[in-house]
Structure formats: structure tokens, C-alpha cells
Design a protein around this motif. Structure first.
Motif, mmCIF file in Angstrom:
data_model
loop_
_atom_site.group_PDB
_atom_site.id
_atom_site.type_symbol
_atom_site.label_atom_id
_atom_site.label_comp_id
_atom_site.label_asym_id
_atom_site.label_seq_id
_atom_site.Cartn_x
_atom_site.Cartn_y
_atom_site.Cartn_z
ATOM 1 N N LYS A 96 80.614 -54.938 14.757
ATOM 2 C CA LYS A 96 79.982 -53.946 13.883
ATOM 3 C C LYS A 96 80.803 -53.636 12.637
ATOM 4 N N LEU A 97 82.023 -54.148 12.566
ATOM 5 C CA LEU A 97 82.879 -53.895 11.404
ATOM 6 C C LEU A 97 82.736 -55.063 10.429
ATOM 7 N N GLU A 98 81.990 -54.834 9.346
ATOM 8 C CA GLU A 98 81.660 -55.924 8.428
ATOM 9 C C GLU A 98 82.903 -56.560 7.810
ATOM 10 N N ALA A 99 83.871 -55.728 7.453
ATOM 11 C CA ALA A 99 85.081 -56.277 6.837
ATOM 12 C C ALA A 99 85.826 -57.179 7.818
ATOM 13 N N VAL A 100 85.896 -56.758 9.073
ATOM 14 C CA VAL A 100 86.580 -57.580 10.080
ATOM 15 C C VAL A 100 85.770 -58.844 10.366
ATOM 16 N N ASN A 101 84.450 -58.729 10.372
ATOM 17 C CA ASN A 101 83.615 -59.929 10.527
ATOM 18 C C ASN A 101 83.944 -60.955 9.447
ATOM 19 N N GLN A 102 84.119 -60.460 8.216
ATOM 20 C CA GLN A 102 84.437 -61.369 7.111
ATOM 21 C C GLN A 102 85.808 -62.006 7.300
ATOM 22 N N LEU A 103 86.777 -61.211 7.731
ATOM 23 C CA LEU A 103 88.115 -61.756 7.984
ATOM 24 C C LEU A 103 88.072 -62.841 9.049
ATOM 25 N N GLU A 104 87.292 -62.604 10.095
ATOM 26 C CA GLU A 104 87.191 -63.584 11.175
ATOM 27 C C GLU A 104 86.476 -64.852 10.715
ATOM 28 N N THR A 105 85.492 -64.698 9.827
ATOM 29 C CA THR A 105 84.810 -65.873 9.271
ATOM 30 C C THR A 105 85.782 -66.712 8.449
ATOM 31 N N TRP A 106 86.568 -66.053 7.620
ATOM 32 C CA TRP A 106 87.570 -66.788 6.835
ATOM 33 C C TRP A 106 88.574 -67.487 7.743
ATOM 34 N N ARG A 107 88.967 -66.806 8.811
ATOM 35 C CA ARG A 107 89.879 -67.446 9.771
ATOM 36 C C ARG A 107 89.243 -68.703 10.360
ATOM 37 N N ASP A 108 87.994 -68.577 10.806
ATOM 38 C CA ASP A 108 87.312 -69.706 11.441
ATOM 39 C C ASP A 108 87.103 -70.870 10.476
ATOM 40 N N ASN A 109 86.984 -70.560 9.180
ATOM 41 C CA ASN A 109 86.769 -71.601 8.169
ATOM 42 C C ASN A 109 88.072 -72.150 7.594
ATOM 43 N N GLY A 110 89.194 -71.683 8.117
ATOM 44 C CA GLY A 110 90.473 -72.220 7.662
ATOM 45 C C GLY A 110 90.932 -71.691 6.323
ATOM 46 N N VAL A 111 90.475 -70.484 5.956
ATOM 47 C CA VAL A 111 90.856 -69.893 4.674
ATOM 48 C C VAL A 111 92.111 -69.037 4.818
ATOM 49 N N ILE A 112 92.234 -68.333 5.939
ATOM 50 C CA ILE A 112 93.401 -67.483 6.199
ATOM 51 C C ILE A 112 93.880 -67.712 7.625
ATOM 52 N N CYS A 113 95.084 -67.247 7.888
ATOM 53 C CA CYS A 113 95.617 -67.226 9.247
ATOM 54 C C CYS A 113 95.588 -65.774 9.716
ATOM 55 N N LEU A 114 94.752 -65.485 10.701
ATOM 56 C CA LEU A 114 94.551 -64.124 11.207
ATOM 57 C C LEU A 114 94.966 -64.085 12.672
ATOM 58 N N VAL A 115 95.939 -63.242 12.994
ATOM 59 C CA VAL A 115 96.454 -63.155 14.361
ATOM 60 C C VAL A 115 96.570 -61.682 14.752
ATOM 61 N N MET A 116 97.042 -61.458 15.975
ATOM 62 C CA MET A 116 97.380 -60.112 16.433
ATOM 63 C C MET A 116 98.838 -60.109 16.867
ATOM 64 N N SER A 117 99.435 -58.934 16.858
ATOM 65 C CA SER A 117 100.766 -58.826 17.457
ATOM 66 C C SER A 117 100.597 -58.803 18.969
#
Length: 285
Positions: free
Chosen positions: A122-143
Motif C-alpha cells: 500500500k506504500l506507493e513510494a516503497v512499491n516504486q523502490l522495489e520495482t527499481w530494485r527488481d529491474n536492476g536500477v538500485i540495490c535495496l536491502v534491509m539491515s
């Protein structure tokens, strides 16, 4: 003057070396051509010039130099080099891609806090971050600690949270490592003065892991009317004193969009200069 025979670079080198090795005292010498000339017309039609002489073991220097000079004069009259082959499409493409920026942005790793697990999407901004991660645009991880937090607890949605957390790559520390880090006491003092419960201690660890991995921390913790302090409420001090960049998810999206514009703008300049098409993923991010 007789028309010169056209030889490949290897053929000319082989002939030159063969000739000098016929000379007594030069049996292990090696002779190769040196320069390709841009304007053969200024050199009696010959498109190469000068030689490299490599002496063999026991070679007589004077004899070898004299022989090389005589061989050069003969070769100059006899041979021209074949034209250089144009670069293959594959080589040209490889050369082009040396200058084009890749789809993966040159940014630090983005580290997502547990409060942004986004199990229900439900968090649109996080959805976008995850899409970029899946498409190889950014590296998104958790601690590691945020990953553990996201999987903790029960109630409605617990299973969805656990599944979502399990989909994330996460960084890890050895047990007790965060508390032993020099930054721990500094972070604790900035956030809380002294952490008084597990949630506050976890926030300190989240920040310390982001500092350790030189990550950009994305969180919704603090900086609100109900919680004016916390991580976001102290983001300026964390940046100034410890070099940590902290962003809300919406700020992270804006930051990344600007980096995408920079990347695509740079690539557009490269393609304009080379005449090559832009990468196929351009405009998709």
C-alpha cells in the motif's frame, strides 16, 4: 618503381625477421615494423616506416644495426601494409558500452527500515523502490536487525510480513558487534541520550548498520508530531556528525528519479556523439 606487394602486419614482421636471421651473428634477432603512416604520398608511396630491432643472445650490435638498415631499405621498396580492417560491429558495440552508464545507478546501497516492510503493497513510494530494485536500477536491502524486527510479532498480517521480509536481502552483524562499534554510543546519544527499551536499541543498531555499510537509510521513524525525534527527527545531526544520509521513502524516490535523469541524459550525449542507439531500457525507469 615496381608496385609494392601488400602484406599483413604479421607477414611483414615475419619477412623482416627472416631476413635479419640470415645474417651471421643475428640468428636470434627479431625485426618488426614500427609506424603506420597516414600519408604514404609523402613517403614515396610506402605506408609504413621504421623498425624495431630486438637483439638475440650473443648478437653483434654493429652487425645487427647495419643489417637492419639494409633490410629496411629493401622492404621499403618491396612492401606496403594492408589496410586496417574496420572495427567489427561487436567490437564497436563493446567500445560504445564502455562509455554508456549502466542501468544500475552509481549510488550507495539503500537500506530499508522495518517500518517500511510494505507487506500489503500500500506504500506507493516503497512499491516504486522495489520495482527499481527488481529491474536492476538500485540495490535495496534491509539491515539484519530491521529484517528481524519485520518478522517479529503475531496478529493479523504477521505471515504476510514474514514472507515479505524473507524476500529481502539483508546485511548482518555478529552478535554484540553493534554495541562494540565506536559509532554506537554516538548514535545512541543523538537519538535517545540513552536507549531505554528494545525498540530504541534496535533503532540505534539500524542506524549503525547503515553507517557501517555506507548505505542511505530509508525510514518513516520519527520526525512527526507524535514522535518529533527518532531517526528522521535527528537526520541532520546524523548527517553532519556521522555522514549518514537518511530519507523518507518519498524523498528516496525523488533522489533516485534525479539520478535516473542524470544517467539517461549522459547516455543521450554519448549516443549523439557516436550515432549508436540508446540502451534498450532507456525511458523504462
Amino acid at each position: 618503381m615496381l608496385e609494392r606487394k601488400i602484406l599483413s602486419s604479421a607477414e611483414l614482421n615475419a619477412w623482416l625477421t627472416s631476413e635479419i636471421r640470415k645474417i651471421d651473428g643475428c640468428h636470434e634477432c627479431k625485426l618488426t615494423w614500427k609506424y603506420r603512416l597516414r600519408d604514404p604520398g609523402q613517403h614515396d608511396g610506402c605506408n609504413w616506416s621504421d623498425l624495431n630491432l630486438q637483439l638475440g643472445e650473443g648478437a653483434d650490435l654493429d652487425t645487427a644495426v647495419k643489417a637492419a638498415g639494409e633490410i629496411e631499405r629493401r622492404a621499403f621498396k618491396l612492401f606496403n601494409l594492408e589496410d586496417e580492417a574496420p572495427a567489427s560491429p561487436q567490437a564497436s558495440t563493446m567500445e560504445f558500452h564502455k562509455y554508456v552508464r549502466p542501468r544500475l545507478l552509481s549510488t550507495p546501497v539503500f537500506q530499508l527500515d522495518a517500518n517500511l516492510i510494505n507487506a500489503k503493497q500500500k506504500l506507493e513510494a516503497v512499491n516504486q523502490l522495489e520495482t527499481w530494485r527488481d529491474n536492476g536500477v538500485i540495490c535495496l536491502v534491509m539491515s539484519g536487525i530491521a529484517h528481524t524486527e519485520a518478522q517479529a510479532g503475531g496478529g493479523t498480517g504477521a505471515e504476510a510480513r514474514r514472507k515479505k521480509a524473507a524476500s529481502h536481502i539483508f546485511t548482518i552483524n555478529e552478535a554484540g558487534e553493534a554495541e562494540e562499534d565506536d559509532a554506537y554510543s554516538k548514535v545512541e546519544a543523538i537519538l535517545w541520550g540513552k536507549a531505554t527499551n528494545d525498540n530504541q536499541a534496535n533503532d540505534v543498531e539500524v542506524v549503525c548498520e547503515a553507517i557501517k555499510w555506507h548505505a542511505i537509510l530509508i525510514t518513516n521513524d520519527g520526525g512527526s508530531n507524535s514522535q518529533p525525534g527518532g531517526i528522521l527527527g535527528n537526520s541532520k545531526r546524523l548527517s553532519e556528525e556521522l555522514g549518514l544520509q537518511v530519507l523518507r521513502p518519498e524523498e528516496a524516490v525523488e533522489f533516485i528519479r534525479n539520478k535516473i535523469l542524470e544517467r539517461d541524459g549522459f547516455n543521450a550525449q554519448v549516443t549523439a556523439l557516436t550515432g549508436k542507439p540508446v540502451p534498450e531500457w532507456t525511458g523504462q525507469d
